[in-house]
Scaffold this motif. Structure first.
Motif, short mmCIF file in Angstrom:
data_model
loop_
_atom_site.label_atom_id
_atom_site.label_comp_id
_atom_site.label_asym_id
_atom_site.label_seq_id
_atom_site.Cartn_x
_atom_site.Cartn_y
_atom_site.Cartn_z
N ASP A 220 0.82 -1.22 0.00
CA ASP A 220 0.00 0.00 0.00
C ASP A 220 0.85 1.27 0.00
O ASP A 220 0.50 2.27 0.62
CB ASP A 220 -0.96 0.01 1.20
N GLY A 221 1.99 1.22 -0.69
CA GLY A 221 2.83 2.40 -0.80
C GLY A 221 3.58 2.74 0.46
O GLY A 221 4.16 3.83 0.57
N GLY A 222 3.62 1.83 1.45
CA GLY A 222 4.31 2.09 2.70
C GLY A 222 5.81 1.89 2.58
O GLY A 222 6.36 1.72 1.48
N PRO A 223 6.52 1.94 3.72
CA PRO A 223 7.98 1.76 3.70
C PRO A 223 8.36 0.42 3.08
O PRO A 223 7.71 -0.60 3.31
CB PRO A 223 8.37 1.82 5.18
N ALA A 224 9.43 0.44 2.29
CA ALA A 224 9.86 -0.77 1.58
C ALA A 224 10.84 -1.57 2.44
O ALA A 224 11.65 -1.00 3.18
CB ALA A 224 10.50 -0.41 0.25
N GLY A 583 -1.65 14.74 0.39
CA GLY A 583 -1.39 14.91 1.82
C GLY A 583 -0.57 13.74 2.36
O GLY A 583 0.49 13.39 1.82
N ASP A 584 -1.06 13.12 3.42
CA ASP A 584 -0.38 11.97 4.02
C ASP A 584 -0.82 10.65 3.40
O ASP A 584 -0.30 9.59 3.76
CB ASP A 584 -0.65 11.92 5.53
N GLU A 585 -1.80 10.70 2.52
CA GLU A 585 -2.33 9.47 1.91
C GLU A 585 -1.60 9.17 0.61
O GLU A 585 -1.29 10.07 -0.18
CB GLU A 585 -3.83 9.60 1.64
N GLU A 586 -1.32 7.89 0.41
CA GLU A 586 -0.58 7.47 -0.77
C GLU A 586 -1.07 6.10 -1.21
O GLU A 586 -1.42 5.25 -0.39
CB GLU A 586 0.92 7.43 -0.47
N THR A 587 -1.11 5.87 -2.50
CA THR A 587 -1.49 4.55 -3.02
C THR A 587 -0.86 4.38 -4.39
O THR A 587 -0.34 5.33 -4.99
CB THR A 587 -3.02 4.40 -3.11
N VAL A 588 -0.90 3.17 -4.88
CA VAL A 588 -0.38 2.88 -6.22
C VAL A 588 -1.43 2.09 -6.99
O VAL A 588 -2.28 1.42 -6.40
CB VAL A 588 0.93 2.06 -6.15
N ILE A 589 -1.36 2.20 -8.30
CA ILE A 589 -2.29 1.46 -9.16
C ILE A 589 -1.58 1.15 -10.47
O ILE A 589 -0.76 1.94 -10.95
CB ILE A 589 -3.58 2.26 -9.40
N ALA A 590 -1.89 0.00 -11.02
CA ALA A 590 -1.30 -0.40 -12.29
C ALA A 590 -2.36 -0.35 -13.38
O ALA A 590 -3.44 -0.91 -13.23
CB ALA A 590 -0.71 -1.81 -12.19
#
Length: 687
Positions: A220-224, A583-590
């Motif tokens: 969910d786009g968090g720390p890797a 803002g503080d929200e982040e996501t990824v999509i393909a």
């Protein structure tokens, strides 16, 4: 102008053939019998047959046509990396100059982009379509300017002239490719699931870049998290999902500076996390009509394991019944509230008051359980306003509202607050009415007066006081419903209301279901179109920062479609992985596959095209080795050599006019035949 002799017989050819055969027989018989004029008779027969065949001289006025050379320029995604576009432009300029220098030759340029729906490079399809638009008799050759990575070699046309490939790229190119070979669509929370992947090395891999490679994994786009994995081996990676619902798992292999492209170094897998069994502890203080409502709700879900603890006989009741007969089975309160409390997904207190059954130590343990990430829901009745209220226990430290000890015994209609219209627990509840109107729900008859001390007030009741208060405590969540009258909705009192939906959302929100998060940024895709949704409790949302697969960044403005919900629809310019931030929200999509088909093989190679090119006598030449000259060669001869490629002139023409004239008038043939026949008679008579 060209001249040819043609025949236009006065009678059918069959009659001419019969007459010729009869004449031959007669002449042969005359010769056999020793006739002195047999040869004159033969000449007379020849003259007669020639007259019948109608020989004519045909003249054609022809206009020569130029030869056509087809050039297909590959402009797919793999051709836009590592300077290949510049190589293609340089090769096309040289080809245009060479064709112009030949004379009587035209160049048809066809540009081919990415195939629809990730079909890859359709190079042969583009060539076949270009050939279909030109006369086959004028096509003198075809030249492909490409990296040689195509996906439709089975559609190669039957070319009547040489086919050549001018190969882009560099001989020292190399690349890494991350491939997900298998991944589940669903996984059970708390259990390991297996994902199979492979890091493939292609091309001229430099020393030190093979062997083991780094791999980064994030959810969910968090720390890797970083790992080291062997290259060119299929690996089985165990993964435990962190939460229920949609989990976007991103895999990434960092790209060294010398790597050809990083477009195929990432992959995204979307796995839906499902709970195997939901364990719920329901503690009822005493029997009442709403107790069955909770029980029916929880028992209707086959995936819920319900432990129901109901106090049927309070300790203060003195009727002389021996303690040994108070219960058939001793309730394991110590085991539930001390040893195994962390195993529950949700704890519900329904009209419970302190009576000494659950010591303060047990309730303190429940508080610690919530702060560590647990879920607590309290449905308050008159007990919550008493001296034995749960608010006056260790649980009071985490509750978002305090009772005033006043019980409001009057009918009221629950209403959503401004926050409630945006909060996912109460947003869009059926019958909620317009933003400025009242909810079309049945009334409740009792409410505990509360004073909100934290959290969000989602619903109000009698006298506008807080009715439903939601709050986050530490890592956990708490919901407080200040009335025990929700069951009136399920009975249809005054029209009822969305009681089951409200209680279901309450339970699922406390258990952190992703679709009920107050602050969330999500995206869904259909083809190349993505729908971005930002859910927030604030009154506005900023622009979403959209990072495309090629690294370009753009801002996407959002529009409010409902209270607390903002959306935008964007068409992605290319296939690949997009990162969204607000803002503080982040996501990824393909969009499409995260590593498109065009990037499965990125190192330039003519291996796939070699059989088709060799069958026409053409050649493959690397642009980096120098651009070849263009020569004209005869059909059937080799059409490629060192520093040159060839085309076959077709010498095509169009006929402007045709005229035909008899070689000799028919009466001349007839007269000649007669004279020869007379000569044969005179010669034989003189003899």
């Amino acid at each position: 102008m060209t001249e040819t002799v043609i025949f236009d017989p006065l009678v059918p050819w069959a009659i001419v053939a019969v007459l010729a055969a009869l004449s031959l027989v007669v002449v042969a018989l005359s010769a056999w019998r020793g006739g002195a004029g047999w040869w004159l008779r033969g000449l007379a027969a020849v003259a007669l047959i020639a007259a019948l065949s109608g020989p004519s001289l045909q003249r054609e006025d022809r206009e020569g046509l130029s030869d056509i050379v087809i050039a297909v320029i590959d402009e797919s995604a793999s051709q836009r990396i590592a300077g290949r576009a510049e190589q293609s432009a340089e090769a096309l300029d040289r080809l245009e100059a060479e064709v112009a220098a030949l004379g009587n030759t035209e160049l048809r340029v066809v540009r081919m982009g990415d195939g629809a729906e990730d079909a890859g490079s359709l190079l042969m399809t583009a060539l076949a379509e270009a050939m279909a638009e030109e006369p086959a008799g004028r096509i003198a050759g075809a030249v492909l300017i490409s990296d040689g990575r195509l996906h439709d070699i089975d559609r190669a046309p039957d070319l009547p002239a040489p086919l050549h490939l001018l190969l882009t790229g560099q001989a020292e190119d190399w690349d890494r490719r991350l491939e997900i070979t298998s991944a589940p669509a669903f996984a059970i929370l708390g259990e390991e699931t297996q994902i199979r992947l492979k890091v493939e090395l292609q091309g001229a891999v430099p020393e030190g870049q093979g062997g083991e490679v780094p791999l980064e994994i994030s959810v969910d786009g968090g720390p890797a998290r970083s790992f080291t994995v062997p290259a060119n081996e299929e690996l089985e990676l165990p993964l435990t999902l962190p939460h229920g619902g949609r989990n976007v798992v991103q895999f990434h292999v960092p790209a060294p500076e010398t790597e050809l492209t990083d477009r195929n170094n990432s992959a995204v897998v979307t796995i839906n996390g499902v709970r195997d069994r939901l364990r719920v502890l329901l503690v009822s203080g005493e029997p009442h009509p709403g107790e069955r409502t909770w029980r029916n709700l929880l028992k209707s879900d086959a995936s819920v394991d319900l432990v129901h603890f109901t106090i049927l006989r309070p300790p203060e009741k003195q009727d002389g019944v021996p303690v040994s007969e108070l219960s058939l089975i001793a309730f394991p309160t110590r085991e539930l509230f001390l040893d195994k409390v962390d195993e529950f997904d949700l704890i519900i207190f329904d009209r419970y008051q302190r009576r000494g059954i659950l010591p303060s130590l047990y309730l303190e343990n429940v508080r610690n359980y919530v702060e560590a990430g647990g879920a607590l829901l309290i449905a308050a009745g008159p007990d919550f306003a008493s001296a034995a209220s749960l608010y006056r226990s260790p649980l009071g430290d985490i509750l978002p509202a305090a009772p005033t000890s006043r019980i409001i015994e009057q009918a009221f209609r629950p209403e959503l607050t401004e926050i409630g219209r945006r909060h996912p627990v109460t947003e869009g509840l059926s019958g909620a009415g317009p933003a400025e109107g009242e909810a079309d729900w049945g009334r409740w008859l009792r409410q505990i007066e509360l004073v909100a001390t934290g959290g969000q007030v989602a619903m109000t009741g009698a006298e506008g006081g807080p009715l439903l208060v939601l709050d986050r405590v530490g890592e956990g969540r708490v919901a407080l419903l200040g009335s025990d009258q929700a069951w009136l909705w399920s009975r249809g009192f005054e029209g009822g209301g969305p009681q089951l939906e409200l209680l279901r959302r309450l339970a699922h929100w406390t258990m952190k279901e992703p679709e009920l998060e107050e602050e969330a940024l999500t995206a869904t895709a259909q083809g190349q179109e993505m729908t971005i949704t930002r859910r927030t409790l604030s009154g506005a949302a900023g622009d979403v920062t959209l990072e495309a697969p090629d690294g370009t960044v753009s801002l996407v403005p959002l529009e409010e479609v409902s209270p607390g919900r903002f959306q935008a629809t964007v068409t992605g310019p290319e296939i690949g992985l997009y990162r969204l931030t607000e803002g503080d929200e982040e996501t990824v999509i393909a969009l499409g596959p995260s590593a498109p088909r065009e990037f499965e093989r990125t190192v330039a190679s003519g291996e796939t095209l070699a059989p088709a090119i060799e069958s026409t006598g053409g050649g493959i030449r690397r642009i980096e080795d120098g651009l070849p000259e263009l020569r004209a060669v005869r059909e059937g001869r080799p059409a490629a050599g060192r520093g040159w490629i060839g085309i076959t002139p077709r010498q095509a023409f169009v006929t402007a006019d045709i005229t035909a004239h008899p070689l000799v008038p028919a009466w001349v043939f007839l007269l000649l035949s007669a004279l020869l026949a007379v000569g044969a008679w005179l010669r034989e008579g003189r003899r």
